[in-house]
Design an enzyme around this catalytic site. Structure first.
Site, short mmCIF file in Angstrom:
data_model
loop_
_atom_site.label_atom_id
_atom_site.label_comp_id
_atom_site.label_asym_id
_atom_site.label_seq_id
_atom_site.Cartn_x
_atom_site.Cartn_y
_atom_site.Cartn_z
N GLY A 170 0.81 -1.20 0.00
CA GLY A 170 0.00 0.00 0.00
C GLY A 170 0.84 1.25 0.00
N GLY B 132 -0.51 8.57 2.68
CA GLY B 132 -0.06 9.94 2.82
C GLY B 132 1.32 10.06 3.44
N THR C 93 5.20 4.37 1.94
CA THR C 93 4.90 3.13 1.23
C THR C 93 5.21 1.95 2.15
OG1 THR C 93 5.48 4.15 -0.86
CG2 THR C 93 5.44 1.75 -0.80
N VAL C 94 4.34 0.91 2.12
CA VAL C 94 4.54 -0.29 2.93
C VAL C 94 4.79 -1.46 2.00
CG1 VAL C 94 3.56 -1.83 4.65
CG2 VAL C 94 3.05 0.60 4.75
N LYS D 268 8.07 -0.19 6.24
CA LYS D 268 7.48 1.10 5.87
C LYS D 268 8.58 2.12 5.59
CE LYS D 268 4.50 4.88 7.40
NZ LYS D 268 3.64 5.42 8.45
N ASP E 34 -3.93 9.71 14.00
CA ASP E 34 -4.49 9.33 12.70
C ASP E 34 -5.29 8.02 12.84
OD1 ASP E 34 -3.26 8.60 9.36
OD2 ASP E 34 -5.01 9.74 10.01
#
Length: 767
Positions: free
Chosen positions: A444, A447, A450-451, A465, A562
């Site tokens: 994925g 914001g 990237t993982v 990550k 978040d």
């Protein structure tokens, strides 16, 4: 022979330099080339309308860099004279780096009776508004006369004042010393760097105005001039002509930017092809010069052109001359040997050999050349690999220290628990684990970064990550957060296994959670099965418990900042795992709120935090309230398919509650499987979490307690009635749901939430 060859190379370079200087005299096509006997090279250009014409030079000079590049050719003189702009500074010559102008002399002269005849004691030369400064390396301040003093006053571009002075003493003609200005009849001093105006003043001892004295020294005068041109003679005391014929040297450059700054705008950068850009030492700005072996005006398109050294009488070769870009090669014809240079070894004829005699020599030479080339290739490759490997090691070490590696290593070594449960990974380990970050392993992109999925050497599957950026000023805080997160040991928080600091942006290594996100299971239309009401309630309890742990039980309180369904992962048993602490903040033990940059995801963002920038634990409570509403309704946090006033889920949900229409918004599985008591209580709790003010919201510990008690609530489903007959949703009467009224207000202006629900908000709020 070598000195002869070196001499030839020097002579060739001198010839190239002479040709380059001559080529600098070029003007732009269609422009006037000379003013009288003096060439006006570009970037200078002659003003089209004479000395009183203030217009630009019609494209014949560089525009926008000072009026000094526009030359006024005054034809009232014979021959015509060139002046800087519309001023009265008389130009003598223009070179690639300097302009020479007529010197201005300050004088005091007496007649034989001791009466003052000339009193020009104070004169100015001003260069304001031009790109020139007085050269402090080429010019000196001179004073000529006996018992005379001179003062030189100057101002730089910032209007800062500088002064210099000198005194010349002599009582008779015999005291005067010719040759150098050593203070006997003539004295000198240096001038300051970067001056834009100069004033010279001369004073004289009145006792020296007697008749015998005036017979050999009637005048005293002071001036600034090029010191290499001036040699003092005793006759200068009687005649000022030499001083008047002296020139003043002005340094010039293009604009007021360095080469590096000017190159950023190719449309205004003055240097053309095959040129060097050189920063000016004495002036703001830069100058352009041709590459060695090229000639032309470096400022005129298409730039400098290659010099063909092999043409004409200056051919430096005794044998065959081959012109190359910027240089030349000399070779000897077949049957001779030598270096081919005229002033070197030249070319000497070989003895005539038979083909049989020549063949072994050719074979040996060919083999020798081939082996030499092969050796050079192997050696160069080996050296290149060694240098590259060394640079990679140095780069990794640089990133490791830059990202706080030494600090992290120190903190982990001082904390035995942290050292046992976390580690610092190398860049090579993670590169191998992810097959060099293969695209197929990327799970994925969001914001914050990237993982990517990876498998370590010991077989553990991890999630790696890579953040989009890191703030170097916050490295110490980043390291502290890593240490804290590695020590979090909660079954419902994704475990941070360690990090890698050998890359430009640090990499974080988490445990791998295989069953996707809560968001995917609630909202996906791709065949992912919807989860049951019982599982939803359990996931809510587990998520609330994890946030309670972060707020209350961690060694230093942590605000996630978040909280959203995409950041709640589900493992193989559908156990909830709170993830993604990229926006999290540690809360000092003596504070309850922090003033921060606003970060979060639209649709989940606390409106009070959005408006005040004051981050508190209640900001996480609001975001969790949105997740509860998602679990109840399976509606998106922000949806463009809903009406303008209903785009944001939080106020949309509360409006349905206030209008007693909640059952119309509930998800089918919640209607079929949840009990009225449970759903009613969860909806009421969600509404409290979505209060506009943080003080109106419960704490995460209170939320967890209430949710845990609801899991054991009554089992009567929405679809059941006392006589065990099944009702349809149209038959269901909502009055049972609202036995305890749910009240509240909307969670902010829905206009704030008009973007995609995965959009990350980052806003600098006024303090």
């Amino acid at each position: 022979m070598f000195p002869q060859r070196l001499l030839l190379v020097k002579m060739s370079c001198w010839l190239i330099l002479v040709s380059c200087v001559a080529a600098f005299g070029e003007v732009k096509p269609g422009c006037q080339a000379k003013c009288g006997n003096m060439s006006i090279p570009y970037p200078f250009g002659i003003t089209p309308g004479g000395e009183n014409d203030n217009r630009a030079a019609g494209g014949c000079s560089i525009h926008g860099v000072g009026r000094g590049y526009n030359i006024n050719c005054n034809t009232s003189f014979d021959p015509p004279k060139a002046f800087i702009g519309t001023g009265d500074v008389d130009i003598v010559s223009i070179s690639e780096t300097q302009i020479r102008t007529k010197s201005v002399v300050s004088r005091l002269c007496y007649n034989i009776d001791g009466e003052l005849e000339v009193n020009g004691t104070n004169v100015w030369i001003k260069l304001y508004g031009s790109p020139f400064t007085f050269s402090n390396t080429s010019n000196r301040f001179f004073v000529i006369g006996c018992n005379t003093g001179g003062f030189n006053l100057g101002y730089d571009i910032l209007d800062k004042k500088y002064t210099s002075q000198c005194v010349s003493m002599c009582d008779s003609k015999e005291d005067v010393r010719e040759g150098t200005c050593n203070g006997n009849g003539c004295c000198q001093s240096t001038i300051q760097h970067g001056l834009k105006s100069i004033s010279t003043r001369v004073v004289r001892n009145e006792n020296t105005t007697n008749t015998p004295f005036l017979s050999f020294d009637p005048c005293s005068y002071a001036f600034v001039a090029e010191h290499e041109q001036f040699t003092f003679e005793a006759s200068d005391l009687l005649n000022v002509t030499k001083a008047l014929d002296m020139s003043v040297v002005l340094d010039w450059a293009i604009g007021n930017k360095t080469c590096e700054e000017a190159k950023k705008d190719p449309t205004t950068f003055a240097c053309q092809d095959n040129t060097h850009c050189i920063n000016s030492d004495s002036n703001p700005g830069y100058r352009c010069t041709c590459f060695e072996g090229y000639k032309g005006n470096a400022y005129v398109s298409p730039g400098c052109q290659d010099v063909n050294e092999c043409e004409g009488q200056d051919n430096p070769c005794d044998g065959i001359c081959i012109n190359t870009n910027g240089s030349f090669n000399c070779t000897c014809p077949a049957g001779s040997h030598g270096d081919g240079m005229k002033n070197g070894r030249g070319c000497t004829s070989d003895a005539v050999l038979t083909p049989r005699e020549q063949f072994p020599i050719i074979i040996k030479v060919t083999i020798g050349i081939g082996l030499g080339i092969l050796f050079l290739i192997i050696a160069s490759s080996w050296i290149y690999l060694i240098i590259r490997k060394k640079k990679l090691i140095e780069l990794k070490e640089k990133f490791f220290q830059q990202n706080g590696g030494l600090l992290l290593r120190q903190q982990l070594s001082s904390d035995e628990g942290g050292a046992e449960t976390s580690r610092i990974f190398t860049a090579d380990e993670l590169k191998l684990a992810t097959k060099n970050y293969d695209e197929s392993l990327i799970m994925g992109k969001g914001g914050y970064g990237t993982v990517c999925k990876g498998t370590l050497r010991d077989g553990r599957v991890v999630a790696i990550k890579k953040s989009k950026m890191v703030d170097q000023s916050q490295i110490e805080q980043f390291i502290n957060e890593v240490v804290i997160l590695t020590q979090i040991n909660h079954r419902n928080v994704v475990k941070l296994l360690g990090c890698c600091l050998e890359t430009e942006v640090p990499l974080l290594v988490y445990e791998y959670v295989p069953n996707g996100t809560l968001f995917q299971h609630i909202h996906s239309n791709s065949g992912v099965p919807s989860i049951s009401w019982e599982s939803r309630l359990r996931i809510a309890v587990e998520t609330a418990g994890a946030l309670t742990y972060l707020h209350s039980s961690a060694s230093i309180p942590i605000i996630h900042r978040d909280v959203k369904s995409p950041n709640i992962l589900l493992d193989e048993n559908y156990t909830a795992k709170v993830a993604d602490f990229g926006a999290s903040r540690l809360i000092p033990l003596d504070q309850t709120e922090l003033s921060t940059l606003v970060l979060g995801t639209l649709g989940y963002l606390d409106p009070e935090y959005f408006n005040t920038s004051q981050l508190t634990e209640k900001s996480d409570v609001y975001s969790f309230g949105v997740v509860l509403v998602e679990l109840l309704t399976a509606e998106m946090p922000i949806s463009q398919e809903r009406s303008e006033k209903q785009k944001c889920l939080a106020p949309y949900f509360i409006s349905f509650v206030q209008e007693n229409k909640l059952f119309e918004l509930l998800d089918a599985r919640v209607l079929n499987e949840g009990t009225p008591k449970q759903v009613n209580a969860v909806a009421k709790l969600a509404e409290r979490c979505l209060g506009l003010k943080g003080e109106e919201r419960p704490t995460m510990r209170q939320v967890t307690t209430e949710l845990e008690s609801l899991r054991g609530a009554g089992k009567q489903a929405w679809s059941l009635v006392p006589n065990h007959e099944k009702k349809t949703s149209s038959q269901f009467e909502p009055k049972d749901l609202y036995s305890v009224p749910i009240t509240g207000s909307t969670a902010g202006d829905s206009g704030q939430y008009s973007l995609n629900p995965d959009t990350i908000v980052q806003i600098n709020m006024p303090r």
